[in-house]
Write a protein that holds these residues in place. Structure first.
Motif, PDB file in Angstrom:
ATOM      1  N   SER A 130       0.839  -1.196   0.000  1.00  0.00           N
ATOM      2  CA  SER A 130       0.000   0.000   0.000  1.00  0.00           C
ATOM      3  C   SER A 130       0.879   1.253   0.000  1.00  0.00           C
ATOM      4  N   PRO A 131       0.290   2.415  -0.215  1.00  0.00           N
ATOM      5  CA  PRO A 131       1.080   3.654  -0.143  1.00  0.00           C
ATOM      6  C   PRO A 131       1.465   4.056   1.267  1.00  0.00           C
ATOM      7  N   MET A 132       0.968   3.341   2.263  1.00  0.00           N
ATOM      8  CA  MET A 132       1.291   3.656   3.662  1.00  0.00           C
ATOM      9  C   MET A 132       2.747   3.327   3.953  1.00  0.00           C
ATOM     10  N   LYS A 133       3.349   4.093   4.855  1.00  0.00           N
ATOM     11  CA  LYS A 133       4.724   3.852   5.264  1.00  0.00           C
ATOM     12  C   LYS A 133       4.756   3.224   6.654  1.00  0.00           C
ATOM     13  N   VAL A 134       5.607   2.232   6.819  1.00  0.00           N
ATOM     14  CA  VAL A 134       5.779   1.577   8.114  1.00  0.00           C
ATOM     15  C   VAL A 134       7.097   2.053   8.714  1.00  0.00           C
ATOM     16  N   PHE A 135       7.023   2.631   9.921  1.00  0.00           N
ATOM     17  CA  PHE A 135       8.212   3.163  10.570  1.00  0.00           C
ATOM     18  C   PHE A 135       8.655   2.227  11.691  1.00  0.00           C
ATOM     19  N   LEU A 136       9.957   1.995  11.767  1.00  0.00           N
ATOM     20  CA  LEU A 136      10.503   1.003  12.685  1.00  0.00           C
ATOM     21  C   LEU A 136      10.277   1.361  14.145  1.00  0.00           C
ATOM     22  N   LYS A 137      10.524   2.609  14.514  1.00  0.00           N
ATOM     23  CA  LYS A 137      10.432   2.995  15.928  1.00  0.00           C
ATOM     24  C   LYS A 137       9.048   2.730  16.516  1.00  0.00           C
ATOM     25  N   PRO A 138       7.950   3.145  15.860  1.00  0.00           N
ATOM     26  CA  PRO A 138       6.621   2.814  16.407  1.00  0.00           C
ATOM     27  C   PRO A 138       6.353   1.308  16.440  1.00  0.00           C
ATOM     28  N   VAL A 139       6.812   0.577  15.401  1.00  0.00           N
ATOM     29  CA  VAL A 139       6.563  -0.868  15.324  1.00  0.00           C
ATOM     30  C   VAL A 139       7.218  -1.598  16.493  1.00  0.00           C
ATOM     31  N   LEU A 140       8.312  -1.069  17.019  1.00  0.00           N
ATOM     32  CA  LEU A 140       8.973  -1.695  18.161  1.00  0.00           C
ATOM     33  C   LEU A 140       8.092  -1.702  19.407  1.00  0.00           C
ATOM     34  N   LEU A 141       7.096  -0.798  19.438  1.00  0.00           N
ATOM     35  CA  LEU A 141       6.164  -0.755  20.570  1.00  0.00           C
ATOM     36  C   LEU A 141       4.990  -1.712  20.386  1.00  0.00           C
ATOM     37  N   LEU A 142       4.864  -2.276  19.197  1.00  0.00           N
ATOM     38  CA  LEU A 142       3.735  -3.155  18.891  1.00  0.00           C
ATOM     39  C   LEU A 142       3.662  -4.376  19.808  1.00  0.00           C
ATOM     40  N   PRO A 143       4.780  -5.070  20.088  1.00  0.00           N
ATOM     41  CA  PRO A 143       4.696  -6.229  21.001  1.00  0.00           C
ATOM     42  C   PRO A 143       4.179  -5.863  22.388  1.00  0.00           C
ATOM     43  N   ILE A 144       4.487  -4.665  22.865  1.00  0.00           N
ATOM     44  CA  ILE A 144       4.003  -4.238  24.188  1.00  0.00           C
ATOM     45  C   ILE A 144       2.483  -4.146  24.176  1.00  0.00           C
ATOM     46  N   VAL A 145       1.937  -3.500  23.150  1.00  0.00           N
ATOM     47  CA  VAL A 145       0.484  -3.354  23.029  1.00  0.00           C
ATOM     48  C   VAL A 145      -0.172  -4.727  22.897  1.00  0.00           C
ATOM     49  N   MET A 146       0.445  -5.603  22.095  1.00  0.00           N
ATOM     50  CA  MET A 146      -0.107  -6.943  21.891  1.00  0.00           C
ATOM     51  C   MET A 146      -0.174  -7.738  23.191  1.00  0.00           C
ATOM     52  N   PHE A 147       0.914  -7.700  23.962  1.00  0.00           N
ATOM     53  CA  PHE A 147       0.942  -8.495  25.190  1.00  0.00           C
ATOM     54  C   PHE A 147       0.019  -7.919  26.258  1.00  0.00           C
ATOM     55  N   LEU A 148      -0.134  -6.601  26.288  1.00  0.00           N
ATOM     56  CA  LEU A 148      -1.092  -6.013  27.224  1.00  0.00           C
ATOM     57  C   LEU A 148      -2.508  -6.432  26.851  1.00  0.00           C
ATOM     58  N   GLN A 149      -2.811  -6.445  25.556  1.00  0.00           N
ATOM     59  CA  GLN A 149      -4.126  -6.921  25.123  1.00  0.00           C
ATOM     60  C   GLN A 149      -4.307  -8.399  25.438  1.00  0.00           C
ATOM     61  N   TYR A 150      -3.245  -9.168  25.342  1.00  0.00           N
ATOM     62  CA  TYR A 150      -3.296 -10.595  25.676  1.00  0.00           C
ATOM     63  C   TYR A 150      -3.738 -10.793  27.129  1.00  0.00           C
ATOM     64  N   PHE A 151      -3.206  -9.982  28.047  1.00  0.00           N
ATOM     65  CA  PHE A 151      -3.599 -10.095  29.451  1.00  0.00           C
ATOM     66  C   PHE A 151      -5.038  -9.623  29.660  1.00  0.00           C
ATOM     67  N   LEU A 152      -5.455  -8.626  28.883  1.00  0.00           N
ATOM     68  CA  LEU A 152      -6.855  -8.195  28.937  1.00  0.00           C
ATOM     69  C   LEU A 152      -7.771  -9.344  28.528  1.00  0.00           C
ATOM     70  N   VAL A 153      -7.432 -10.025  27.446  1.00  0.00           N
ATOM     71  CA  VAL A 153      -8.256 -11.130  26.944  1.00  0.00           C
ATOM     72  C   VAL A 153      -8.282 -12.279  27.945  1.00  0.00           C
ATOM     73  N   ILE A 154      -7.161 -12.549  28.602  1.00  0.00           N
ATOM     74  CA  ILE A 154      -7.158 -13.581  29.657  1.00  0.00           C
ATOM     75  C   ILE A 154      -8.164 -13.217  30.748  1.00  0.00           C
ATOM     76  N   GLY A 155      -8.139 -11.965  31.186  1.00  0.00           N
ATOM     77  CA  GLY A 155      -9.060 -11.517  32.228  1.00  0.00           C
ATOM     78  C   GLY A 155     -10.512 -11.657  31.812  1.00  0.00           C
ATOM     79  N   VAL A 156     -10.838 -11.210  30.606  1.00  0.00           N
ATOM     80  CA  VAL A 156     -12.214 -11.301  30.110  1.00  0.00           C
ATOM     81  C   VAL A 156     -12.606 -12.759  29.902  1.00  0.00           C
ATOM     82  N   ASN A 157     -11.671 -13.569  29.405  1.00  0.00           N
ATOM     83  CA  ASN A 157     -11.926 -15.006  29.244  1.00  0.00           C
ATOM     84  C   ASN A 157     -12.280 -15.661  30.569  1.00  0.00           C
ATOM     85  N   MET A 158     -11.562 -15.297  31.620  1.00  0.00           N
ATOM     86  CA  MET A 158     -11.833 -15.861  32.942  1.00  0.00           C
ATOM     87  C   MET A 158     -13.221 -15.475  33.431  1.00  0.00           C
TER      88      MET A 158
END
Length: 258
Positions: A130-158
């Motif tokens: 796509s014409p969108m640009k992916v920047f490395l510095k923001p992408v490095l924060l992606l795993p943090i957001v993913m894992f925080l959401q993972y813990f949210l889903v565990i809580g809601v699942n419980m």
């Protein structure tokens, strides 16, 4: 610590449940595991048709704006829908042998998390062509957001898996709640559509700051603000804590109710 130690002691069982859920998710279907990639793409096509073509949303690159939020939303909605079947689906196991019951909702959350990670392969493939640009510095924060959401889903699942053992109607209610929650979250529209006087209340929805962070990283190419990341951390921690407390309170009578 005892709670964590017991979970660690049964890590092999956890891995086995995750593996079995991933294998059985599309068992018997012709396309099998390809549905991991096709499901979000088909949903993207439907929502793009409705909001971009029919309703003529003027936003530039709207399909990508939608896609980077839709995949994380599908992961969260699994806690509201399939999560209700977690304990019920393992009734024979729960009634026959002892093991930490928390392993079941954690296994369901983990298999859904892996499913989301695989779907992100499609997101990055779409971004690259796509014409969108992916920047490395923001992408490095992606795993943090993913894992925080993972813990949210565990809580809601419980929460959903434990309550459904006692209130079976919850399994059907959650389908409607999931649809309503999606439209109360910035999935198909940006947060700017919400009136300023309601912004504070709107941010109490745990998926709001999470989806903002995903869009900042993948759509706008910027790092999420420290306020957004802090809010994600606090809200995910609260939901995880509530989920654990409810599950620990209700799990002792699962066998009798099943």
């Amino acid at each position: 610590m005892e709670f964590l130690q017991e979970l660690y002691a049964y890590r092999t069982m956890l891995a086995s449940l995750v593996k079995r859920d991933l294998k059985g998710r599309y068992k018997g279907s012709v396309l099998g595991f390809l549905w991991t990639f096709l499901n979000p793409l088909l949903q993207l096509g439907v929502y793009s048709l409705v909001f971009k073509v029919i309703l003529k949303n003027p936003m530039e690159n709207y399909s990508i704006h939608l896609f980077v939020a839709l995949v994380p939303w599908i992961f969260f909605s699994s806690a509201l829908t399939t999560g209700t079947k977690a304990i019920l689906g393992q009734a024979n196991l729960v009634k026959k042998i002892y093991f930490p019951r928390e392993i079941i909702p954690i296994a369901y959350a983990t298999s859904s998390f892996i499913n989301m990670l695989l779907s992100f392969v499609i997101i990055f493939a779409v971004l690259l062509i796509s014409p969108m640009k992916v920047f490395l510095k923001p992408v490095l924060l992606l795993p943090i957001v993913m894992f925080l959401q993972y813990f949210l889903v565990i809580g809601v699942n419980m929460i959903t898996s434990a309550l459904t053992v006692y209130f079976r109607d919850l399994e059907h209610i959650m389908g409607v709640l999931s649809m309503a929650w999606m439209y109360l979250s910035p999935v198909v529209y940006p947060v700017s559509y919400i009136a300023e006087e309601y912004q504070g209340f709107y941010m109490l929805n745990p998926m709001t700051p999470i989806l903002i962070a995903y869009r900042d990283i993948l759509y706008y190419g910027i790092c999420p603000s420290s306020q957004t990341l802090g809010l994600i951390f606090i809200e995910c921690l609260i939901w995880l804590g509530i989920g654990i407390l409810i599950f620990l309170k209700l799990k002792w009578y699962f066998a009798e109710e099943l």
